[in-house]
Design an enzyme around this catalytic site. Structure first.
Site, PDB file in Angstrom:
ATOM      1  N   ASP A  40     -14.638  26.266  -3.673  1.00 19.64           N
ATOM      2  CA  ASP A  40     -15.156  26.996  -5.035  1.00 19.64           C
ATOM      3  C   ASP A  40     -14.126  28.153  -5.472  1.00 19.64           C
ATOM      4  O   ASP A  40     -14.580  28.787  -6.239  1.00 19.64           O
ATOM      5  CB  ASP A  40     -16.397  27.609  -4.648  1.00 19.64           C
ATOM      6  CG  ASP A  40     -16.742  28.539  -3.612  1.00 19.64           C
ATOM      7  OD1 ASP A  40     -16.263  28.501  -2.769  1.00 19.64           O
ATOM      8  OD2 ASP A  40     -17.607  29.316  -4.114  1.00 19.64           O
TER       9      ASP A  40
ATOM     10  N   ASP B 195     -10.536  28.365  -0.906  1.00 19.94           N
ATOM     11  CA  ASP B 195     -11.358  27.298  -0.642  1.00 19.94           C
ATOM     12  C   ASP B 195     -12.044  26.489  -1.620  1.00 19.94           C
ATOM     13  O   ASP B 195     -11.536  26.569  -2.842  1.00 19.94           O
ATOM     14  CB  ASP B 195     -12.504  28.022   0.284  1.00 19.94           C
ATOM     15  CG  ASP B 195     -13.485  28.687  -0.699  1.00 19.94           C
ATOM     16  OD1 ASP B 195     -13.162  29.372  -1.641  1.00 19.94           O
ATOM     17  OD2 ASP B 195     -14.905  28.797  -0.353  1.00 19.94           O
TER      18      ASP B 195
ATOM     19  N   LYS C 283     -16.722  37.243  -4.483  1.00 25.96           N
ATOM     20  CA  LYS C 283     -15.582  37.528  -3.732  1.00 25.96           C
ATOM     21  C   LYS C 283     -14.485  36.388  -4.530  1.00 25.96           C
ATOM     22  O   LYS C 283     -15.184  35.637  -5.251  1.00 25.96           O
ATOM     23  CB  LYS C 283     -15.278  37.055  -2.254  1.00 25.96           C
ATOM     24  CG  LYS C 283     -16.013  35.664  -1.891  1.00 25.96           C
ATOM     25  CD  LYS C 283     -16.177  35.816  -0.317  1.00 25.96           C
ATOM     26  CE  LYS C 283     -16.777  34.327   0.170  1.00 25.96           C
ATOM     27  NZ  LYS C 283     -18.203  34.445   0.479  1.00 25.96           N
TER      28      LYS C 283
ATOM     29  N   ASP D 213     -13.454  31.287  -3.959  1.00 21.89           N
ATOM     30  CA  ASP D 213     -13.603  32.719  -3.698  1.00 21.89           C
ATOM     31  C   ASP D 213     -13.307  33.311  -2.217  1.00 21.89           C
ATOM     32  O   ASP D 213     -12.891  34.298  -2.131  1.00 21.89           O
ATOM     33  CB  ASP D 213     -15.245  32.994  -3.479  1.00 21.89           C
ATOM     34  CG  ASP D 213     -16.115  32.013  -2.817  1.00 21.89           C
ATOM     35  OD1 ASP D 213     -15.423  31.254  -2.131  1.00 21.89           O
ATOM     36  OD2 ASP D 213     -17.350  32.303  -2.770  1.00 21.89           O
ATOM     37  N   ARG D 214     -12.724  32.289  -1.613  1.00 22.60           N
ATOM     38  CA  ARG D 214     -11.924  32.693  -0.077  1.00 22.60           C
ATOM     39  C   ARG D 214     -10.745  32.678  -0.307  1.00 22.60           C
ATOM     40  O   ARG D 214     -10.158  31.979  -1.285  1.00 22.60           O
ATOM     41  CB  ARG D 214     -12.469  31.685   1.048  1.00 22.60           C
ATOM     42  CG  ARG D 214     -13.860  31.800   1.530  1.00 22.60           C
ATOM     43  CD  ARG D 214     -14.164  31.147   2.612  1.00 22.60           C
ATOM     44  NE  ARG D 214     -15.453  31.179   3.035  1.00 22.60           N
ATOM     45  CZ  ARG D 214     -16.169  30.936   4.236  1.00 22.60           C
ATOM     46  NH1 ARG D 214     -15.413  30.452   5.305  1.00 22.60           N
ATOM     47  NH2 ARG D 214     -17.344  31.358   4.364  1.00 22.60           N
TER      48      ARG D 214
ATOM     49  N   SER E 159     -19.128  25.628  -1.280  1.00 18.48           N
ATOM     50  CA  SER E 159     -17.916  26.455  -0.909  1.00 18.48           C
ATOM     51  C   SER E 159     -16.971  25.760  -0.045  1.00 18.48           C
ATOM     52  O   SER E 159     -16.396  24.867  -0.517  1.00 18.48           O
ATOM     53  CB  SER E 159     -18.526  27.672  -0.209  1.00 18.48           C
ATOM     54  OG  SER E 159     -17.481  28.583   0.184  1.00 18.48           O
ATOM     55  N   HIS E 160     -16.795  26.075   1.236  1.00 16.38           N
ATOM     56  CA  HIS E 160     -15.685  25.778   1.930  1.00 16.38           C
ATOM     57  C   HIS E 160     -16.241  24.337   2.778  1.00 16.38           C
ATOM     58  O   HIS E 160     -15.483  23.887   3.606  1.00 16.38           O
ATOM     59  CB  HIS E 160     -15.526  26.759   2.807  1.00 16.38           C
ATOM     60  CG  HIS E 160     -16.490  27.140   3.736  1.00 16.38           C
ATOM     61  ND1 HIS E 160     -17.509  28.194   3.131  1.00 16.38           N
ATOM     62  CD2 HIS E 160     -17.028  27.252   4.770  1.00 16.38           C
ATOM     63  CE1 HIS E 160     -18.310  28.852   3.802  1.00 16.38           C
ATOM     64  NE2 HIS E 160     -18.174  27.939   4.963  1.00 16.38           N
TER      65      HIS E 160
END
Ligand code: G1P
Ligand code: ZN
Length: 543
Positions: free
Chosen positions: A278, A276, A375, A280-281, A112-113
């Protein structure tokens, strides 16, 4: 041709809030990836002859892990793997591909982030057939399996050419390399009024989108610039890089400070957004107005009917417990259900599947809907653009009007990263021990403790219960202090302190957030003693 290779367990393969995250160097240990993947396959039933989706955010080690996963999927009996070209699939796109092609499940290879590169982090997350992260029942079984695993299955086959779209084989298994963007872009077009957004850009509305050298670059180029007509150059840092250009791909006011500063000037664009590692944010900043993720959830829910995909209205809203209660007021006004869940998207899946909620969100910059089971950063950006186009108002006007109707939930999160794990867990235990004694006590004029407990979630759909999901101290006036330990960090412990205060519709909405929350910040130090016990003067990150 199937090979069974002996192995021994690793003690640390416990999935956290969002899959198994660890330093790349940990993942590079012999059999580390193999053990974890085999533990996942061993915890699933009924996948022989089915399809597995694989995709990642392009971070370092994806290429190695993807080829390993393809060979192991073949050895374990999947009949087909669908993988994004060059291994790319944003997390929401992976969720959509799983759903769209009725795959058995998918592997999302991302941290992710968290930063990437050889010294950064890597992660593996398993998603189930509804496209969402595996529920705790499965992640617990996977962990148990990692503790006793003694072999894994693979095949002796060459690497798949991930750059070539089309059908290949790995052993007897079909491998289809797909365009990572096409299906997702088509889905977005069914949800939003693309013509209205095109008109918005044609009328001179300006935007900047920071893809942070991560996965959303190809998606943003295709949708914003090529399809919706935003000028070339709207998307910045649009090429996904294995180390994210040495950046930290978390779209917040720390790592996107330059964009924030630009949006606060007359010369800046009308709208700024970012996503982010991947995808999703999301980060949403209007000219002169940063929209907090908690407010964004409330605003998107209140205005969703302006987008074609939600014009019939929304069934309900869900938010994670630490997320501000701004969305609760929207749900109340709309007369729809509001659900409060533990942190992590996996808890929204059942509610979405059951049709109880349409829109979900977390204070950590995640919002999404029933279109996928993750998300979705670009989805939030497109819904915002749709709303701005439909209302013909600036983001700032839309936000201020919202507060004038619903009141404002001042909200902040203070993170203390890489804290000594023993100090952190003792701190949480000591605070927990104080909770029963706090109820009913007054702290200053308007802070009477109404409840103080560990958040416990009872899933209304499958009846499962999740305990110890964060300590919360609630006050009679709606203010809250929440403290929990992060489940995604990879070094030491990260303490997250969440603070919230409600200001009514006719109250003051123009205070600086940290100033508005100062009494609660002080009180939380009195209760938990984070600064005193950790020796830190300031949080590592304030969002
Ligand atoms: C963090 C966020 C959480 C989010 C998760 C995955 O988890 O707080 O809301 O779902 O990342 O993006 P945490 O590190 O707090 O466990
Ligand atoms: Zn993410």
């Amino acid at each position: 041709m199937i090979q069974t290779i002996k192995t021994t367990p690793f003690g640390d393969q416990k999935p956290g809030t969002s899959g198994l995250r660890n330093r790349v160097s940990v993942y590079q240990q012999t059999n580390y990836v193999e053990n974890y993947l085999q533990a996942i396959f061993d915890s699933l039933e009924g996948f022989v002859g089915q399809t597995l989706v694989i995709g990642g955010d392009r971070r370092f080690y994806n290429d190695v892990a993807i080829q390993t996963a393809i060979r192991m999927a073949a050895a374990n009996g999947f009949s087909k793997v669908m993988v994004g070209q060059n291994g790319l699939l944003s997390t929401p796109a992976a969720s959509h591909v799983i759903r769209h092609y009725r795959a058995f499940g998918g592997l999302v290879l991302s941290a992710s982030h968290n930063p990437g590169g050889p010294d950064g982090d890597f992660g593996i997350k398993y998603n189930v057939g509804n496209g969402g992260p595996a529920p705790e029942k499965i992640t617990n079984a996977v962990y148990d399996r990692t503790q006793e695993i003694d072999s894994y299955k693979t095949i002796d086959a060459p690497d798949v050419a991930l750059d070539q779209i089309g059908v290949q084989r790995s052993g007897d298994m079909v491998v289809e390399v797909i365009d990572p963007v096409a299906d997702y872009a088509a889905l977005m077009e069914t949800l939003f009024d693309f013509a209205a957004i095109e008109d918005l850009f044609a009328s001179g509305f300006t935007m900047t989108f920071d893809a942070m050298n991560a996965i959303t670059g190809p998606y943003a180029h295709a949708i914003l610039e090529n399809r919706l007509g935003a000028p070339k150059g709207t998307v910045k840092n649009g090429a996904p890089l294995p180390d994210f250009g040495k950046g930290h791909p978390d779209p917040n006011l720390v790592y996107c400070k330059d964009m924030f500063d630009l949006l606060m000037t007359a010369a800046g664009p009308d709208f700024g957004a970012a996503s982010d590692g991947d995808g999703d944010r999301n980060l949403i900043i209007g000219k002169y107005r940063f929209v907090t993720p908690s407010d964004s959830l409330a605003l998107l829910a209140a205005n969703a009917h302006l987008a074609p995909g939600y014009k019939a209205g929304i069934a309900g809203i869900a938010r994670s417990m630490p997320t501000s209660a701004a969305a609760d007021r929207v749900a109340e006004k709309l007369g729809i259900a509001m659900h409060e869940t533990p942190t992590g998207w996996k808890f929204f899946g059942n509610l979405l599947d059951a049709g109880r909620v349409t829109i979900c969100g977390e204070e950590s910059a995640g919002t999404g809907s029933n279109h996928v089971r993750e998300k979705d950063g670009l989805w939030a950006v497109l819904l915002w653009l749709n709303i701005v186009a439909a209302r013909k108002q600036s983001v700032d006007e839309i936000v201020r009007e919202h507060w004038a109707i619903y009141g404002r939930n001042y909200y902040t999160r203070h993170d203390y990263e890489e804290v000594d794990a023993t100090i952190a867990s003792k701190l949480v235990d000591d605070l927990r021990a104080q909770l029963p004694g706090l109820v009913g006590q007054n702290f200053g004029e308007d802070l009477q403790v109404a409840y103080a407990n560990d958040f416990k979630y009872h899933d209304p759909v499958d009846g499962s219960i999740s305990v110890k999901q964060g300590i919360r101290i609630g006050f009679a006036n709606g203010s809250r202090i929440v403290l929990r330990l992060s489940g995604t960090g990879t070094v030491g412990a990260t303490l997250r302190l969440y603070l919230e205060r409600y200001e009514a519709a006719d109250g003051r909405h123009d205070l600086d957030t940290q100033v508005a929350l100062e009494p609660l910040i002080k009180l939380s130090e009195q209760f938990a003693g984070i600064k005193q016990r950790t020796g830190r003067q300031e949080p590592s990150v304030i969002t």
